[in-house]
Design an enzyme around this catalytic site. Structure first.
Site, PDB file in Angstrom:
ATOM      1  N   GLU A   1       0.465  -1.372  -0.010  1.00 24.86           N
ATOM      2  CA  GLU A   1      -0.112  -0.223   0.050  1.00 24.86           C
ATOM      3  C   GLU A   1       0.880   1.607  -0.088  1.00 24.86           C
ATOM      4  O   GLU A   1       0.230   2.628  -0.562  1.00 24.86           O
ATOM      5  CB  GLU A   1      -0.828  -0.337   0.954  1.00 24.86           C
ATOM      6  CG  GLU A   1      -2.112  -1.051   1.419  1.00 24.86           C
ATOM      7  CD  GLU A   1      -3.415  -1.160  -0.552  1.00 24.86           C
ATOM      8  OE1 GLU A   1      -3.184   0.405  -0.191  1.00 24.86           O
ATOM      9  OE2 GLU A   1      -3.396  -2.169   0.121  1.00 24.86           O
ATOM     10  N   GLY A   2       2.284   1.399   1.077  1.00 23.61           N
ATOM     11  CA  GLY A   2       2.777   2.615   0.745  1.00 23.61           C
ATOM     12  C   GLY A   2       1.728   3.366   1.878  1.00 23.61           C
ATOM     13  O   GLY A   2       0.451   3.151   2.159  1.00 23.61           O
TER      14      GLY A   2
END
Length: 222
Positions: free
Chosen positions: A17-18
């Site tokens: 996802e970051g």
């Protein structure tokens, strides 16, 4: 007792996802913040801190974990569970519930999961469905997590062998997959997410190729 993903799988999900502390539009134009959080509470210009991002992740992850636990009717190892939670987290519980992947898995077809995961690599951009490289890489990595879970146990979930005859149950399949991952990651110089996504893609290709090779042998022998 609610089932949760392992710390290792959660770390991979955070990597997929970051972390973004300011609202942004994702690859298909959806307003997003934190670790892939979307919803009516995300608005342009919104900013949050790391603690709020972690809180949102716990909430979103709990919803995906509960959905997988409720909807999957066959035994899952920790990594198999984690791969499906990552998938449901990304595509949404509704999409997971209506997926062919879930239908095939609940029918006992464990080997169908990697190929079904690979189909979910598209998004709508400018009104057209297109393959998105980030999603392609993520689906391959999730397939790698799934394949690695053939014989895994935790302190409260007993190891569940893959069904008899499954390629994932064969030690030579898993050993070959591990050696391929190591070789590809090494060749890439341990280059981070892209290196491991490439490694997972190779493992998926090997597993799918082996499945159809064995299938042809069985058909020719019958």
């Amino acid at each position: 007792m609610p089932r949760h993903v392992t710390d290792a799988v959660r770390a991979k999900l955070e990597q997929f996802e970051g972390l973004r502390l300011a609202a942004y539009h994702d690859a298909v134009g959806v307003l997003t913040i934190g670790y892939g959080h979307t919803g009516s509470d995300v608005r342009p210009g919104l900013t949050i801190d790391r603690a709020r991002a972690d809180q949102l992740l716990r909430q979103d992850l709990a919803a995906a974990e509960a959905a997988v636990g409720r909807l999957v009717k066959v035994p899952l190892t920790d990594n198999q569970f984690g791969a499906l939670v990552s998938f449901a987290f990304n595509v949404g519980v509704g999409a997971f519930q209506g997926s062919t992947l879930l239908r095939k898995l609940n029918a006992g077809n464990y080997d169908a999961v990697p190929g079904e995961l690979a189909k979910w690599n598209k998004g709508t951009v400018n009104g057209k469905k297109v393959a998105i490289p980030g999603l392609t890489n993520r689906r391959a990595a999730e397939a790698g997590i799934w394949a690695a879970g053939a014989q895994v146990s935790s302190n409260y979930v007993a190891a569940v062998p893959a069904p008899a005859g499954s390629l994932l149950a064969k030690p030579e399949t898993l050993a070959g997959g591990v050696s391929v991952v190591g070789a590809v990651a090494g060749a890439a110089g341990n280059g981070g997410p892209m290196a491991w996504a490439l490694a997972a893609a190779v493992v998926l290709a090997v597993a799918v190729g082996a499945f159809y090779f064995v299938k042809r042998l069985r058909e020719s022998a019958s």
